[in-house]
Design a protein around this motif. Structure first.
Motif, PDB file in Angstrom:
ATOM      1  N   PHE A 157       0.817  -1.222   0.000  1.00 27.02           N
ATOM      2  CA  PHE A 157       0.000   0.000   0.000  1.00 27.02           C
ATOM      3  C   PHE A 157       0.848   1.268   0.000  1.00 27.02           C
ATOM      4  O   PHE A 157       0.478   2.272   0.594  1.00 27.02           O
ATOM      5  CB  PHE A 157      -0.949  -0.004   1.194  1.00 27.02           C
ATOM      6  CG  PHE A 157      -1.813  -1.228   1.215  1.00 27.02           C
ATOM      7  CD1 PHE A 157      -2.767  -1.421   0.222  1.00 27.02           C
ATOM      8  CD2 PHE A 157      -1.643  -2.200   2.185  1.00 27.02           C
ATOM      9  CE1 PHE A 157      -3.552  -2.566   0.218  1.00 27.02           C
ATOM     10  CE2 PHE A 157      -2.419  -3.335   2.173  1.00 27.02           C
ATOM     11  CZ  PHE A 157      -3.374  -3.532   1.197  1.00 27.02           C
ATOM     12  N   ASP A 199      -0.434 -11.332  -4.710  1.00 22.40           N
ATOM     13  CA  ASP A 199      -1.126 -10.468  -3.751  1.00 22.40           C
ATOM     14  C   ASP A 199      -0.159  -9.637  -2.906  1.00 22.40           C
ATOM     15  O   ASP A 199      -0.580  -8.937  -1.994  1.00 22.40           O
ATOM     16  CB  ASP A 199      -2.033 -11.311  -2.857  1.00 22.40           C
ATOM     17  CG  ASP A 199      -1.271 -12.409  -2.138  1.00 22.40           C
ATOM     18  OD1 ASP A 199      -0.025 -12.358  -2.134  1.00 22.40           O
ATOM     19  OD2 ASP A 199      -1.911 -13.319  -1.588  1.00 22.40           O
ATOM     20  N   THR A 201       1.746 -10.382  -0.561  1.00 20.49           N
ATOM     21  CA  THR A 201       1.897 -10.713   0.855  1.00 20.49           C
ATOM     22  C   THR A 201       3.213 -11.442   1.114  1.00 20.49           C
ATOM     23  O   THR A 201       3.669 -11.522   2.250  1.00 20.49           O
ATOM     24  CB  THR A 201       0.745 -11.595   1.352  1.00 20.49           C
ATOM     25  OG1 THR A 201       0.692 -12.767   0.545  1.00 20.49           O
ATOM     26  CG2 THR A 201      -0.575 -10.852   1.286  1.00 20.49           C
ATOM     27  N   VAL A 273       6.345 -24.669  -1.340  1.00 18.78           N
ATOM     28  CA  VAL A 273       6.101 -25.135   0.021  1.00 18.78           C
ATOM     29  C   VAL A 273       7.173 -26.123   0.482  1.00 18.78           C
ATOM     30  O   VAL A 273       7.699 -26.019   1.582  1.00 18.78           O
ATOM     31  CB  VAL A 273       4.710 -25.794   0.114  1.00 18.78           C
ATOM     32  CG1 VAL A 273       4.392 -26.172   1.553  1.00 18.78           C
ATOM     33  CG2 VAL A 273       3.653 -24.883  -0.460  1.00 18.78           C
TER      34      VAL A 273
ATOM     35  N   PHE B 648       1.711 -24.197   5.828  1.00 20.70           N
ATOM     36  CA  PHE B 648       1.726 -23.144   4.820  1.00 20.70           C
ATOM     37  C   PHE B 648       0.309 -22.703   4.494  1.00 20.70           C
ATOM     38  O   PHE B 648       0.043 -21.513   4.316  1.00 20.70           O
ATOM     39  CB  PHE B 648       2.438 -23.645   3.560  1.00 20.70           C
ATOM     40  CG  PHE B 648       2.787 -22.560   2.589  1.00 20.70           C
ATOM     41  CD1 PHE B 648       3.818 -21.673   2.853  1.00 20.70           C
ATOM     42  CD2 PHE B 648       2.074 -22.411   1.410  1.00 20.70           C
ATOM     43  CE1 PHE B 648       4.139 -20.671   1.964  1.00 20.70           C
ATOM     44  CE2 PHE B 648       2.390 -21.400   0.521  1.00 20.70           C
ATOM     45  CZ  PHE B 648       3.430 -20.526   0.794  1.00 20.70           C
ATOM     46  N   TYR B 651      -0.989 -20.369   7.059  1.00 22.11           N
ATOM     47  CA  TYR B 651      -0.390 -19.055   6.869  1.00 22.11           C
ATOM     48  C   TYR B 651      -1.066 -18.315   5.722  1.00 22.11           C
ATOM     49  O   TYR B 651      -1.400 -17.132   5.831  1.00 22.11           O
ATOM     50  CB  TYR B 651       1.111 -19.226   6.607  1.00 22.11           C
ATOM     51  CG  TYR B 651       1.817 -18.011   6.074  1.00 22.11           C
ATOM     52  CD1 TYR B 651       2.166 -16.951   6.911  1.00 22.11           C
ATOM     53  CD2 TYR B 651       2.134 -17.912   4.722  1.00 22.11           C
ATOM     54  CE1 TYR B 651       2.801 -15.835   6.412  1.00 22.11           C
ATOM     55  CE2 TYR B 651       2.764 -16.803   4.215  1.00 22.11           C
ATOM     56  CZ  TYR B 651       3.110 -15.753   5.061  1.00 22.11           C
ATOM     57  OH  TYR B 651       3.739 -14.650   4.564  1.00 22.11           O
ATOM     58  N   ARG B 652      -1.269 -19.048   4.610  1.00 25.23           N
ATOM     59  CA  ARG B 652      -1.874 -18.428   3.431  1.00 25.23           C
ATOM     60  C   ARG B 652      -3.297 -17.977   3.722  1.00 25.23           C
ATOM     61  O   ARG B 652      -3.728 -16.909   3.289  1.00 25.23           O
ATOM     62  CB  ARG B 652      -1.889 -19.410   2.254  1.00 25.23           C
ATOM     63  CG  ARG B 652      -0.536 -19.684   1.633  1.00 25.23           C
ATOM     64  CD  ARG B 652       0.117 -18.457   1.099  1.00 25.23           C
ATOM     65  NE  ARG B 652      -0.635 -17.842   0.010  1.00 25.23           N
ATOM     66  CZ  ARG B 652      -0.526 -16.576  -0.344  1.00 25.23           C
ATOM     67  NH1 ARG B 652       0.292 -15.776   0.306  1.00 25.23           N
ATOM     68  NH2 ARG B 652      -1.232 -16.096  -1.344  1.00 25.23           N
ATOM     69  N   LYS B 655      -3.304 -14.795   5.479  1.00 24.52           N
ATOM     70  CA  LYS B 655      -2.872 -13.696   4.614  1.00 24.52           C
ATOM     71  C   LYS B 655      -3.966 -13.340   3.609  1.00 24.52           C
ATOM     72  O   LYS B 655      -4.158 -12.168   3.277  1.00 24.52           O
ATOM     73  CB  LYS B 655      -1.587 -14.093   3.871  1.00 24.52           C
ATOM     74  CG  LYS B 655      -0.374 -14.073   4.745  1.00 24.52           C
ATOM     75  CD  LYS B 655       0.104 -12.652   4.977  1.00 24.52           C
ATOM     76  CE  LYS B 655       0.901 -12.593   6.254  1.00 24.52           C
ATOM     77  NZ  LYS B 655       1.297 -11.221   6.605  1.00 24.52           N
ATOM     78  N   LEU B 656      -4.665 -14.351   3.108  1.00 26.72           N
ATOM     79  CA  LEU B 656      -5.710 -14.105   2.117  1.00 26.72           C
ATOM     80  C   LEU B 656      -6.853 -13.315   2.732  1.00 26.72           C
ATOM     81  O   LEU B 656      -7.417 -12.421   2.095  1.00 26.72           O
ATOM     82  CB  LEU B 656      -6.227 -15.438   1.565  1.00 26.72           C
ATOM     83  CG  LEU B 656      -5.574 -15.911   0.270  1.00 26.72           C
ATOM     84  CD1 LEU B 656      -6.103 -17.265  -0.119  1.00 26.72           C
ATOM     85  CD2 LEU B 656      -5.817 -14.891  -0.858  1.00 26.72           C
ATOM     86  N   TYR B 659      -5.842  -9.909   2.859  1.00 31.17           N
ATOM     87  CA  TYR B 659      -5.835  -9.371   1.498  1.00 31.17           C
ATOM     88  C   TYR B 659      -7.256  -8.983   1.089  1.00 31.17           C
ATOM     89  O   TYR B 659      -7.487  -7.903   0.549  1.00 31.17           O
ATOM     90  CB  TYR B 659      -5.268 -10.434   0.557  1.00 31.17           C
ATOM     91  CG  TYR B 659      -5.172 -10.031  -0.886  1.00 31.17           C
ATOM     92  CD1 TYR B 659      -4.278  -9.038  -1.305  1.00 31.17           C
ATOM     93  CD2 TYR B 659      -5.961 -10.655  -1.859  1.00 31.17           C
ATOM     94  CE1 TYR B 659      -4.182  -8.678  -2.624  1.00 31.17           C
ATOM     95  CE2 TYR B 659      -5.869 -10.291  -3.188  1.00 31.17           C
ATOM     96  CZ  TYR B 659      -4.970  -9.308  -3.571  1.00 31.17           C
ATOM     97  OH  TYR B 659      -4.882  -8.955  -4.890  1.00 31.17           O
ATOM     98  N   THR B 662      -8.610  -5.801   2.608  1.00 28.32           N
ATOM     99  CA  THR B 662      -8.058  -4.529   2.121  1.00 28.32           C
ATOM    100  C   THR B 662      -8.427  -4.249   0.662  1.00 28.32           C
ATOM    101  O   THR B 662      -7.854  -3.361   0.039  1.00 28.32           O
ATOM    102  CB  THR B 662      -6.529  -4.544   2.268  1.00 28.32           C
ATOM    103  OG1 THR B 662      -6.032  -5.740   1.669  1.00 28.32           O
ATOM    104  CG2 THR B 662      -6.096  -4.479   3.710  1.00 28.32           C
TER     105      THR B 662
END
Lengths: 325, 703
Positions: A157, A199, A201, A273, B648, B651-652, B655-656, B659, B662
Motif C-alpha cells: 500500500f 497479492d 503478501t 512449500v 503453509f 499461513y496463506r 494472509k488471504l 488481502y 483490504t
C-alpha cells in the motif's frame, strides 16, 4: 512448446517485466535501449530511445500508460508507453540502480549507486507533480547507510519499500517518514532481485549466495529457502501454483570452460512449500539475469547475459504435475 | 664509551649553532662555543644514543660457540708440539677457517692430551663436532670432539638420577567399536570448506555426522591400514585419533611433517619432513612406535624417491628401502639392518613386497651385456625364488594381486634405443608392452606372458580373484581388456570393451565388479561392469569427477569432485556397486573423502564358503529390512510434506483474509478499478490483431 526467442538486444538483458495484463513484455539491457514486445508472438512493438548508458532497471505502471527506466547514465526517464516519447528525465548524481512505480502509479521510487564518494540514495517523486520531475527534486530522499541498494520493491500500500543490499541485508523503509523500520540479514551475499507474490503478501529474494528465500512482506519473517549450487540472479513466484522459478548460473567472469553444462544456466522450478526442485529448463548460454512469470501463470520469460529473452509456454503436463503427499 | 662522548658533544654544538643563527656576523667572527655551560649534566645515556652500536659490542660469551674441545690428542713434548699442531689444524681446517688454537701443557711442557680449536663461525664448530668426533688419528688416538658450550652441560650431570615416573595407563576405549555396528555401516572422513573443516560420517541413507571439527588437520588426514586410527597432520607433527569420541590417542612431534605411512600391522608410523634443524639432520624420516609414542629410529633422506620410501612387509616384521645398487632390509623391533648388511643388487630400479608373504620382487635394468631381470627373493633367507631375464626393456611396473597369488610385471619394451648426444638420455622407439604374469603359489613359479601393442594407461588386479583388467589406447581409441588366469598355464581373454571413455579402473575390494572412470579431463564418465559375464550394469557420469573410491566392503562407490582439482560443484555422490545413484552430497569446497578401512575378516575360509552358499537366505532378510527402511523413509517424507503443507496453508489463509479485507483500499488507489484479477475489467480491453507467421509455402502458378 517451442520457446519464443526475443532477439533485438545487443547486450546482456538486465530486467524483463510483463505489464499487468501480460500482453506486453518490457525489457532493459546494457545496450541502452529498452524494448517492448508482444508476449504472444515475440514481435517487437517498439523501443525507448534516449539513454546513454546501460539500463539497469525498468517498470511499467498498472494501466500500461507509462514506462520508467533507470540507467547508468545518471538519469531515470519516464516515457509514454504507447508513443515511446520521453516525458521527463530525472537527473541523479550517480547511476540509477532501481526504479519502480508504486501500486497506484502515483509515486516513483528511484535508488542510486554508491560511487565516486557519493552515497546510495533512495528517492521518492510524486508522479503527478511536474515540478519535482522537471527539477529532479524528490519529495523524500533517504540516504542509505552501509551497503548500497541492489534491488527494491514496493510494499502493498505504498507505505513502505523493501530493499535488498549488496552485502545481503534486506530493509524496510517507511515511505512517509524515511525511517528504516526493519532490517534482516538472511543472505550472506548480494541480493540480486526481489519479487512479490501476486497479492504482494510474500516476497522472494534471489541472492549470489546461491539461494532464493521466501519472506513475509510485512514482517520480513523468513519462510522458505530454495538452494542451488550457483548464483541466483532472479526468482519469481507463480501466480497460480505453489511454484517458484529461479534463474542464475555461474558468473560470466568465473566461467573457465566454454561448456554451458558447467555454468548451469538453467531456469529451475521449485515447490514453493516443500523447497524441492522438480524441473529445469535449459536454453540460455549465459547466466540468467532476470526471470518472471506471466501474470496468468501459463508462461514465463527469462533474460540472460547472452542477450536473449526466452518466453516459454508450459506444456500440459506442467499443470498436471503434483507432488505426492 | 669514548665514541659516545664525542658524539653527544657534537650534538650539543649543533644546538648552540642554531641559537646563533639569527646573528650571522657574530657567527662568522667568533668561534662557536663547544664546551658545556657550567653545571651541565649529561642526561643522555649511551643506550639511548647508540643502541645499534651497543648491540654489536662484543660480549664475553661471544665466540664460545665457535670453540671445540678435542680430546685424545697425542701427548707430546715441546719439540714435537709444532708438528702436532700442523696435523691437527690440517684436519680441522676442513670445516672452516681456524681462528686460533690452544694446547695446554703441564709443568714439563708436555701437552696435556687435549686442545681447543676456535673457528670463525659457530657453524664450522658444529660441523667439526659432528664429523671429526670419532676421527681415528692413529691406533691409540681417536678424537673426541665436543662443543665448548656443551662442556658445562656435560660436566654438570648429577650423579644421582631421578627415575622417570611411569606414565599412568590411559584407556583409549574400544578402538574397534565401529565394527560392532549391527548393519555394518561404514564410516568415512571428509575434508571440506577448503580444509577448514574435517568430519567423520556414517554411511547411512542420509550421512550421519559422527564427529565434526574445525581445523582438525592442517593439510590432509589418513586412516591407518585397519581403520583404528585417524592421523591428522600439523606443522608441529602428527596426531592420532580414535575411539568412540575420536579422542587423541598419541602425538608425534616432527616439525614440518609432510608425508606419513603406517606399517600394515598398525604398530609403527613413518613420518617424513623436508624441514630440518641443522642439529638433527638424521631425522628427515622418523619411525615411531604408535603405542608408546617413542621414536624408534631416524633416517636421512639422501635421494629423492617416491613415497613411501620405506616399504613394509605384511606383518611389520621387516621394512626395506632401495638405495643405489642395493636394497636395505631392516627388522623390527631392533630397527637394525637385517644381518647387518644390505642386499647388493647391481642396477636395481624398483622393488615391492608381496602383500601376503615375506617375499620381495625387484627388477634391474639392462647393464652392458647382461639382460634386465625380474627377481623374487625370500626374506630373511635372501634365496632367489624366481629369476626372469628380459631384453630391450625400457621400463617395468610391478603389480601384486592383493591376495599375493600373482605378480604382474608390465614391461615396456622397445625395438630400437638411441642415445641422444646432448642430454645423454636414451630415446626409445617402437615401444610395445607385455605383461609377465608370475604364478607365485605354483611350484617353481611359472611365468605367463600377455602382449599388447597399445599404450597401457592403467592396470589392476581383481583383489582376491584371478582376473586383471587394463586400459589401453590405440589413440584416439581407448579400450579396456579383462583377462582371467586359468590353471595349467592358460590366460583367457574375457572381453575387450572398445571405445570407452576411461583413464582409471577400480576393482571392488571383494572382486567381480569393476568401475571404469574417465576422471578429470574426461569429464567424469563412469561405467559399472560385472566381470563374471562382462556386462555393463550402468553407464553414467558425475560431471568433472576427480576421484572414485570403493567402500571397504564393496557395497558402495563414491565419486567426488574435489576442490583440490576443480573449483565448482564440489560434492560427493554415493552409488551402489551396480551403479545406481543413492545420494548426492554437495559440500562447500569439499576436498577429500576417505573410507575408514576395515581389518581383515576373522571368519575362517570354511565359514566364508558357508555364508556364500547360503547367501540367498541372508539376502532375503536384508531385502526385507531394506524395503522396510525405504517404506519408513518415503512415509517420513510424505509426512513431512503433509506437515509443511498444512502449516503453509494456515499461513496463506490468514494472509488471504487480510488481502480480501483490504480490497477497497486497492480499488481506491487505482482509480476505482478492480485489478485483483487479471481480467476483472475486461470491458476496458482493446482488441488487437496480431499476426503470426505459420508457414511459408511456395506455389508455382501454372501458366
Amino acid at each position: 512448446m517451442k520457446p519464443i526467442l526475443l532477439q533485438g538486444h545487443e547486450r546482456s538483458i538486465t530486467q524483463v517485466k510483463y505489464n499487468r495484463e501480460g500482453d506486453l513484455i518490457f525489457s532493459s539491457s546494457k545496450d541502452n535501449i529498452p524494448n517492448v514486445w508482444y508476449s504472444l508472438n515475440g514481435e517487437r512493438l517498439g523501443s525507448y530511445n534516449g539513454h546513454n548508458g546501460a539500463v539497469w532497471s525498468l517498470d511499467v505502471n498498472w494501466d500500461t500508460t507509462k514506462v520508467l527506466t533507470g540507467s547508468a547514465d545518471n538519469t531515470c526517464k519516464l516515457w509514454d508507453c504507447e508513443t515511446g516519447k520521453n516525458i521527463y528525465s530525472i537527473e541523479t548524481r550517480t547511476g540509477v540502480r532501481t526504479c519502480s512505480f508504486s501500486f497506484s502509479g502515483r509515486i516513483l521510487a528511484v535508488s542510486t549507486d554508491k560511487t565516486m564518494g557519493l552515497p546510495c540514495e533512495l528517492q521518492f517523486y510524486d508522479a503527478l507533480d511536474p515540478q519535482q520531475l522537471r527539477q529532479s527534486k524528490p519529495f523524500l530522499s533517504i540516504p542509505v547507510e552501509g551497503s548500497k541498494i541492489t534491488t527494491a520493491l514496493w510494499g502493498p500500500f505504498e507505505e513502505y519499500m523493501i530493499t535488498g543490499h549488496e552485502t545481503g541485508e534486506m530493509r524496510q523503509y517507511d515511505t512517509k517518514t524515511g525511517e528504516q523500520v526493519l532490517e534482516i540479514k538472511e543472505h550472506s551475499k548480494q541480493i540480486n532481485d526481489l519479487q512479490g507474490s501476486k497479492d504482494l503478501t510474500m516476497i522472494v529474494s534471489a541472492s549470489k549466495d546461491s539461494t532464493a528465500k521466501l519472506f513475509d512482506t510485512s514482517t520480513l519473517d523468513h519462510l522458505k529457502t530454495y538452494k542451488t549450487e550457483r548464483n541466483v540472479n532472479s526468482a519469481s513466484i507463480s501466480p497460480i501454483r505453489d511454484h517458484v522459478v529461479l534463474g542464475g548460473g555461474q558468473e560470466a567472469m568465473e566461467v573457465t570452460t566454454t561448456s554451458t553444462r558447467i555454468g548451469k544456466f538453467d531456469a529451475r522450478f521449485f515447490s514453493l512449500v516443500f523447497e524441492e526442485e522438480f524441473a529445469r529448463v535449459k536454453g540460455h548460454f549465459g547466466p540468467i539475469n532476470t526471470v518472471v512469470f506471466h501474470p496468468d501463470g501459463k508462461s514465463y520469460a527469462s533474460g540472460a547475459e547472452d542477450g536473449f529473452i526466452r518466453v516459454h509456454y508450459f506444456d500440459p503436463n506442467y499443470f498436471d504435475f503434483d507432488f505426492e503427499i | 664509551m669514548a665514541a659516545g662522548k664525542v658524539d653527544s658533544d657534537g650534538r650539543k654544538s649543533n644546538r648552540s649553532e642554531s641559537q646563533n643563527e639569527h646573528d650571522p656576523d657574530q657567527y662568522e667572527e667568533e668561534e662557536p662555543d663547544f664546551s658545556d655551560p657550567d653545571g651541565f649534566v649529561d642526561d643522555v645515556d649511551d643506550e639511548e644514543l647508540l643502541p645499534d652500536l651497543l648491540r654489536s659490542k662484543p660480549k664475553e660469551s661471544d665466540g664460545i660457540d665457535s670453540v671445540v674441545i678435542v680430546d685424545n690428542v697425542p701427548q707430546v713434548g715441546p719439540e714435537r708440539l709444532e708438528k702436532l699442531k700442523n696435523v691437527v689444524s690440517k684436519i680441522f681446517s676442513k670445516f672452516g677457517k681456524i681462528k686460533s688454537d690452544f694446547y695446554p701443557v703441564d709443568e714439563n711442557n708436555v701437552s696435556k692430551g687435549y686442545c681447543f680449536v676456535e673457528f670463525t663461525s659457530p657453524v664450522h664448530a658444529q660441523e667439526a663436532m659432528k664429523t671429526a668426533d670419532g676421527y681415528k688419528l692413529d691406533k691409540q688416538h681417536t678424537f673426541a670432539v665436543n662443543l665448548f658450550s656443551d662442556f658445562e652441560k656435560y660436566s654438570a650431570v648429577p650423579d644421582e638420577i631421578d627415575p622417570p615416573e611411569p606414565r599412568p595407563y590411559k584407556d583409549p576405549g574400544n578402538l574397534l567399536y565401529w565394527l560392532q555396528n549391527k548393519e555394518c555401516v561404514d564410516m568415512y572422513s571428509c575434508i571440506f570448506e577448503g580444509g577448514e573443516k574435517t568430519a567423520i560420517y556414517s554411511n547411512t541413507t542420509e550421512p550421519t555426522v559422527v564427529q565434526e571439527r574445525a581445523r582438525w588437520t592442517e593439510t590432509y588426514v589418513r586412516w591407518s591400514p585397519n581403520g583404528t586410527y585417524l592421523a591428522t597432520l600439523h606443522a608441529k607433527g602428527i596426531a592420532l585419533w580414535g575411539g568412540p569420541e575420536f579422542s587423541q590417542i598419541m602425538r608425534f612431534s616432527h616439525p614440518g611433517v609432510q608425508l606419513i605411512d603406517f606399517s600394515p600391522c598398525e604398530r609403527y608410523l613413518v613420518t617424513f619432513s623436508p624441514v630440518q634443524e641443522p642439529r638433527d639432520e638424521g631425522d628427515a624420516i622418523i619411525i615411531w612406535d604408535i603405542r608408546t609414542g617413542l621414536k624408534k629410529r631416524g633416517f636421512m633422506c639422501e635421494n629423492q624417491s617416491t613415497w613411501p620410501i620405506f616399504k613394509w612387509n605384511v606383518d611389520g616384521k621387516y621394512f626395506a628401502r632401495m638405495g643405489t645398487d642395493q636394497i636395505s632390509v631392516y627388522e623390527t623391533p631392533s630397527f637394525g639392518l637385517l644381518e647387518k648388511k644390505s642386499i647388493k643388487i647391481q642396477g636395481v630400479r624398483d622393488f615391492t613386497w608381496s602383500p601376503t608373504d615375506n617375499m620381495i620382487a625387484y627388477w634391474t635394468s639392462e647393464h652392458k651385456n647382461s639382460p634386465a631381470r625380474v627377481v623374487l627373493i625370500e626374506i630373511p633367507s635372501r634365496k632367489e625364488l624366481c629369476v626372469r631375464n628380459l631384453f630391450n626393456v625400457a621400463d617395468c611396473k610391478m603389480h601384486w594381486q592383493k591376495a599375493g597369488d600373482y605378480l604382474c610385471v608390465k614391461v615396456d619394451r622397445y625395438f630400437k634405443a638411441k642415445k641422444t648426444e646432448e642430454t645423454d638420455q636414451i630415446k626409445y622407439s617402437g615401444i610395445h608392452y607385455n605383461f609377465e604374469l608370475f604364478r607365485v603359489r605354483e611350484k617353481l613359479i611359472p611365468v605367463d606372458k600377455v602382449e599388447t601393442k597399445d599404450q597401457v594407461m592403467a592396470f589392476a588386479w581383481e583383489p582376491n580373484g584371478s582376473r586383471f583388467a587394463f586400459i589401453h589406447s590405440d589413440s584416439p581409441k581407448i579400450n579396456v581388456t579383462v583377462y582371467k588366469m586359468k590353471p595349467d598355464g592358460k590366460v583367457d581373454l574375457l572381453k575387450t570393451l572398445e571405445k570407452r571413455v576411461a583413464n582409471h579402473l577400480f576393482w571392488s575390494p571383494t572382486g567381480q565388479f569393476l568401475v571404469l572412470a574417465g576422471l578429470r579431463s574426461m569429464n567424469g564418465v563412469l561405467e559399472f561392469i560385472d566381470t563374471t559375464d562382462m556386462t555393463t550394469m550402468n553407464q553414467t557420469e558425475h560431471f568433472m569427477a576427480t576421484d572414485v573410491e570403493w567402500d571397504p566392503t564393496g557395497r558402495y562407490v563414491v565419486s567426488a569432485v574435489s576442490w583440490w582439482g576443480h573449483k565448482v560443484d564440489n560434492a560427493y555422490w554415493i552409488w551402489s556397486f551396480q551403479g545406481n545413484l543413492l545420494t548426492k552430497q554437495p559440500l562447500e569446497r569439499f576436498c577429500q573423502l576417505l573410507w575408514r578401512p576395515r581389518p581383515p575378516t576373522l571368519l575362517s575360509e570354511k565359514k566364508l564358503k558357508e555364508i556364500k552358499k547360503n547367501v540367498k537366505k541372508y539376502s532375503q532378510q536384508f531385502d526385507s529390512e531394506d524395503s522396510q527402511k525405504r517404506k519408513t523413509a518415503s512415509k517420513e517424507l510424505l509426512e513431512k510434506r503433509q506437515q509443511l503443507l498444512t502449516e503453509f496453508e494456515d499461513y496463506r489463509q490468514q494472509k488471504l483474509e487480510e488481502y480480501n479485507r483490504t480490497r477497497d483500499i486497492r480499488i481506491e488507489m487505482r482509480d476505482g478499478v478492480d485489478t485483483d484479477d487479471i481480467d476483472s475489467h475486461e470491458e476496458n480491453f482493446e482488441e488487437e490483431t496480431i499476426e503470426f507467421l505459420l508457414k511459408v509455402e511456395e506455389i508455382i502458378v501454372e501458366e
